[in-house]
Design a protein around this motif. Structure first.
Motif, PDB file in Angstrom:
ATOM      1  N   GLN A   1       0.859  -1.201   0.000  1.00  0.00           N
ATOM      2  CA  GLN A   1       0.000   0.000   0.000  1.00  0.00           C
ATOM      3  C   GLN A   1       0.890   1.243   0.000  1.00  0.00           C
ATOM      4  OE1 GLN A   1      -3.063   0.111   2.962  1.00  0.00           O
ATOM      5  NE2 GLN A   1      -3.883   2.057   2.239  1.00  0.00           N
ATOM      6  N   LEU A   2       0.644   2.109  -0.974  1.00  0.00           N
ATOM      7  CA  LEU A   2       1.488   3.298  -1.127  1.00  0.00           C
ATOM      8  C   LEU A   2       1.283   4.253   0.044  1.00  0.00           C
ATOM      9  CD1 LEU A   2       3.460   4.902  -2.935  1.00  0.00           C
ATOM     10  CD2 LEU A   2       1.458   5.999  -3.972  1.00  0.00           C
ATOM     11  N   ASN A   3       2.396   4.596   0.676  1.00  0.00           N
ATOM     12  CA  ASN A   3       2.383   5.624   1.720  1.00  0.00           C
ATOM     13  C   ASN A   3       2.769   6.937   1.031  1.00  0.00           C
ATOM     14  OD1 ASN A   3       2.421   7.086   4.063  1.00  0.00           O
ATOM     15  ND2 ASN A   3       4.338   6.224   4.824  1.00  0.00           N
ATOM     16  N   ASN A   4       1.759   7.676   0.579  1.00  0.00           N
ATOM     17  CA  ASN A   4       2.008   8.809  -0.326  1.00  0.00           C
ATOM     18  C   ASN A   4       2.567  10.001   0.428  1.00  0.00           C
ATOM     19  OD1 ASN A   4       2.118  10.468  -2.492  1.00  0.00           O
ATOM     20  ND2 ASN A   4      -0.096  10.711  -2.725  1.00  0.00           N
ATOM     21  N   THR A   5       3.787  10.385   0.071  1.00  0.00           N
ATOM     22  CA  THR A   5       4.421  11.565   0.691  1.00  0.00           C
ATOM     23  C   THR A   5       4.667  12.665  -0.330  1.00  0.00           C
ATOM     24  OG1 THR A   5       6.609  10.596   0.340  1.00  0.00           O
ATOM     25  CG2 THR A   5       5.550  10.190   2.462  1.00  0.00           C
ATOM     26  N   ASP A   6       4.067  12.528  -1.525  1.00  0.00           N
ATOM     27  CA  ASP A   6       4.245  13.536  -2.582  1.00  0.00           C
ATOM     28  C   ASP A   6       3.480  14.795  -2.193  1.00  0.00           C
ATOM     29  OD1 ASP A   6       4.437  15.020  -4.925  1.00  0.00           O
ATOM     30  OD2 ASP A   6       4.490  13.209  -6.162  1.00  0.00           O
ATOM     31  N   THR A   7       4.218  15.892  -1.909  1.00  0.00           N
ATOM     32  CA  THR A   7       3.600  17.135  -1.419  1.00  0.00           C
ATOM     33  C   THR A   7       3.360  18.143  -2.532  1.00  0.00           C
ATOM     34  OG1 THR A   7       5.784  18.061  -0.942  1.00  0.00           O
ATOM     35  CG2 THR A   7       4.674  16.886   0.840  1.00  0.00           C
ATOM     36  N   ARG A   8       3.582  17.747  -3.776  1.00  0.00           N
ATOM     37  CA  ARG A   8       3.416  18.712  -4.863  1.00  0.00           C
ATOM     38  C   ARG A   8       1.952  19.090  -5.068  1.00  0.00           C
ATOM     39  NH1 ARG A   8       6.314  15.678  -9.592  1.00  0.00           N
ATOM     40  NH2 ARG A   8       5.338  13.944  -8.488  1.00  0.00           N
ATOM     41  N   SER A   9       1.026  18.228  -4.701  1.00  0.00           N
ATOM     42  CA  SER A   9      -0.391  18.539  -4.865  1.00  0.00           C
ATOM     43  C   SER A   9      -1.173  17.810  -3.792  1.00  0.00           C
ATOM     44  CB  SER A   9      -0.891  18.131  -6.253  1.00  0.00           C
ATOM     45  OG  SER A   9      -2.298  18.293  -6.335  1.00  0.00           O
ATOM     46  N   VAL A  10      -2.173  18.520  -3.232  1.00  0.00           N
ATOM     47  CA  VAL A  10      -3.023  17.883  -2.234  1.00  0.00           C
ATOM     48  C   VAL A  10      -3.858  16.779  -2.861  1.00  0.00           C
ATOM     49  CG1 VAL A  10      -4.953  19.483  -2.550  1.00  0.00           C
ATOM     50  CG2 VAL A  10      -4.607  18.387  -0.332  1.00  0.00           C
TER      51      VAL A  10
END
Length: 784
Positions: A699-708
């Motif tokens: 399960q992807l632990n999404n830490t991409d802060t470029r877009s909410v």
């Protein structure tokens, strides 16, 4: 008891020489007197001495009087001493006296400096004449009385002296200036007879003079030494005796505000002269800027002549004079003509004769807002806004605007500290600029205002990047193919199937919540498909003739919105109906050509010797041979190594290691451009093992802060492996998976598309390692 000795006064009564030694550095005055005897004065420090008076024949001063010794010496007096002459004056000296000295018999021809104000040479044995050494002297007191051998005439330069005494001398003539004022003993002392028939030739240079603050200097000849007539409006004092007189009117009430002649007398005995005076002073001493409705009033305090024309400009704008008297000017300037940012005004005042520039500070007193409050959490039309601050005390007018007129606020009530208004209409909100104008004076404040629009932006993440929140708090999408606050694009086909028997196409996906108006479907860009049923998630249509085998593309229009997608569903080859049994090996084609079985045997060389072609033209493979390549290859025994941190699968076949992993998820536009990209580099993993199946769930632990938008997307990748063959359900299909196969499934939920024509791509990275050499490929892309 301690004493600080600053002066000494000694009188000798005996005919002896008295030695006086002074070592003090604070001594100010030394007076040594006596009619007999003498003094020897020894000074160790002369820096503070102001006065030296010494008497006695043979008296001496050590060190001698000279410069730079005695730097503060003001008065020097010799009495009954043996001084004979001098060749200069000490530069700091103001008074110089020599008296009763029989050896001092001639006044040296040494110019008298302007700093010397008093000279007394009385009771000496002076002979000859007085040299003309007074050109630099103004206001000098000169006393040469009781020198009977002093002869000649008084120099004209002494007309600038303040006082002259020539009593008991043989001087024979005086300049005319002294005869004009012979009756003034404070000016001239003489025993010469008054000339018969003498007339004073007094002359004033001009018949009109302009005063400033009641003062002016008049010039002329034989003007005397000043005169204070109590009955006159002014006094006369000398600047340069006989040449320049200072006229000073006694008080402002006597100032000559209207031009007219005045009688001027320089002596009680000389009569009057008519001189015209006019007060022209322009003297602003104070200035205050006061706020009034519509205009600023500038109040000047000082001295002015109200009978003269005045003009005032403030920062280049005319200031209208409302009041003008001798001590005050009030003028008004429209507040609209003055930039509100100015806090230092340059004011120019002029009258007929003068101009002055004044810098006056100005700080707007009102309106000033300290705080804002609203009666609703989300501000909208008819919300009441309350402001606390300073709003003056006139309340002639008020106007409130938000964001340069995006909205207005109508005043309901106003007092000195509270202004209440009602907002006229909805507006965007956020950090808002509020302009408050009271009595034509403005102030600007920034404050955060939560509105229907800002609430919409927060809850929908700015309409999920596909639109804008309106002032009413609803999403206005950039394209008509969106709904649910622009988060759902449509129409969109996710999968499809073809029923050969019914010749019906079933399309699954999202066809919008608005009734699917005017649906139109085309298969492979050429075959019309008649729509028989629609819902938001399903569309059924029928074709008039069977579809050709292969992957079919779909073009459709719903709610006037077009959509295209290739490879939506697979049309398989229809089984050939025959009278033979399932075990029949008949090769009869019925049409003269090869049967499917015969064509299969020809194309696959009898399934590469690893199986048999059936009557439908399909290879039936021997055990452990792969039907996907018509039995050409043998299933190999592979060893899988699931990754414990990321969806990466590694496996070995005959000593060669293969692996692949998920790198990113991309949204691809209609022209192949990348619209969005989410990196997949942080996973939570769960691995389970049985005797026949290994399953790793990531399960992807999404830490991409470029877009909410990425934060709400859910990505789950599942890698499974089994050494046995198996059947799994995928949508409406049952998929057969061969033994030793690795199955990768990726589930992506809540992805917010930028367009209903966009597709998602999963970017995979693969690696092989053979003989310690590594090859990495980044171009493998899987279309969802």
């Amino acid at each position: 008891m301690n004493f600080i000795l600053r002066s000494i006064d000694v009188a000798s009564q005996k005919n002896i020489v008295v030695t006086v030694n002074i070592v003090s550095d604070i001594m100010r005055s030394i007076i040594l007197k006596g009619y007999v005897g003498a003094y020897l004065l020894n000074l160790s420090n002369t820096t503070s001495l102001n006065q030296i008076s010494i008497a006695g024949f043979g008296s001496k001063i050590s060190p001698p009087i000279s410069f730079p010794n005695f730097p503060k010496l003001l008065t020097l007096q010799y009495s009954r001493s043996n001084i004979t002459t001098y060749n200069s004056f000490h530069p700091s000296l103001e008074s110089f006296y020599v008296s009763e000295d029989l050896t001092f018999n001639q006044i040296p021809n040494v110019q008298v400096p302007s700093t010397l104000k008093s000279i007394s040479f009385t009771y000496n044995n002076l002979i000859g004449t007085i040299p003309d050494v007074f050109q630099n002297s103004v206001g000098l007191d000169l006393d040469v009385s009781y020198n009977q051998k002093l002869t000649g005439s008084i120099p004209e330069s002494l007309c600038h002296a303040s006082y002259l005494n020539i009593i008991n001398t043989n001087i024979t003539s005086l300049p005319q200036c002294f005869w004009c004022y012979i009756n003034n003993p404070r000016v001239i002392q003489t025993d010469l007879p008054f000339p018969i028939g003498f007339t004073c030739s007094l002359m004033i240079s001009s018949n009109i003079y302009y005063t400033e603050l009641g003062r002016v200097n008049i010039t002329g000849s034989f003007l005397g030494w000043g005169y204070d007539d109590p009955s006159s409006n002014f006094t006369i004092t000398p600047i340069i005796p006989n040449e320049i007189m200072a006229i000073k009117f006694r008080n402002p009430s006597k100032f000559p505000l209207i031009q007219k002649p005045y009688q001027v007398s320089t002596s009680a005995s000389l009569g009057f002269s008519d001189i015209t005076f006019l007060e022209i002073a322009l003297n602003p001493v104070t200035s205050v800027v006061v706020q009034y409705p519509i205009y600023l009033q500038i109040i000047f305090g000082g001295n002015f002549n109200p009978y003269l024309g005045h003009n005032i400009t403030l920062m280049g704008t005319n200031c209208l004079i409302a009041l003008l008297d001798q001590f005050t000017i009030h003028c008004r300037v429209s507040v609209d003509t003055i930039p509100s940012s100015f806090n230092l005004f340059q004011i120019n005042l002029t009258n007929v004769y003068q101009s002055k520039t004044v810098l006056s500070s100005y700080q707007q007193k009102y309106p000033k807002v300290k705080s804002f409050s609203f009666n609703q959490k989300q501000v909208r039309a008819n919300t009441t806004m309350t402001m606390i601050g300073n709003f003056g005390f006139f309340f002639a007018s008020s106007q409130i605007t938000i964001n340069q007129g995006e909205a207005t606020c109508t005043t309901v009530s106003i007092n000195a500290t509270v202004l209440v208004c009602t907002i006229s209409n909805n507006f965007k909100g956020g950090v808002a600029n509020i302009s408050v104008q009271v009595d034509s004076y403005s102030t600007w404040n920034e404050t955060f205002i939560e509105t229907l629009s800002t609430s919409c932006e927060e809850t929908t993440h700015n309409c999920w990047g596909n639109g804008q929140c309106s002032v009413a708090g609803t999403c206005v999408c950039n394209d008509i193919g969106f709904y649910q606050d622009c988060s759902k694009p449509y129409p969109m086909v996710t999968s499809g199937e073809y029923n050969q028997t019914l010749q019906m196409v079933n399309l699954y996906g999202d066809f919008g919540p608005y009734g699917q108006a005017g649906p139109n479907v085309m298969i492979n860009n050429s075959v019309p498909c008649n729509v028989v049923f629609t819902s938001q998630t399903l569309l059924n249509c029928t074709v008039q003739s069977p579809l050709q085998p292969g992957l079919a593309s779909v073009s459709l229009v719903v709610d006037t919105i077009p959509y295209n997608r290739s490879s939506v569903f697979l049309v398989t080859r229809s089984p050939t109906n025959s009278s033979t049994t399932s075990t029949s090996t008949s090769t009869t084609s019925g049409g003269g050509g090869p049967t499917p079985q015969e064509q299969c045997e020809k194309d696959t060389n009898h399934c590469f010797g690893n199986g048999q072609c059936n009557v439908y033209g399909q290879c039936l493979c021997n055990r452990n041979y792969n039907p996907d390549d018509n039995c050409k290859t043998l299933f190999s025994n592979a060893t899988i190594h699931p990754n414990a941190t990321a969806p990466t699968a590694s496996f070995e076949i005959d000593g060669i290691t293969f692996d692949f992993q998920v790198v990113a998820i991309q949204e691809i536009g209609l022209d192949g451009e990348i619209l969005k990209e989410m990196l997949t580099n942080n996973w939570n993993v769960n691995i389970t093992n049985t005797s026949t199946l290994t399953t790793a769930t990531y399960q992807l632990n999404n830490t991409d802060t470029r877009s909410v938008l990425y934060n709400i997307t859910s990505v789950i990748a599942t890698i499974s492996y089994s050494p046995q063959e198996r059947d799994v359900t995928f949508g409406p299909q049952l998929l057969h998976i061969n033994p030793n196969s690795i199955k990768l499934a990726i589930n992506i939920n809540n992805w917010v598309y930028s367009s209903h024509l966009a597709t998602l791509l999963v970017l995979l990275e693969t690696k092989t390692n053979e003989n310690q050499q590594t090859v990495t490929m980044y171009s493998l892309m899987v279309d969802l």
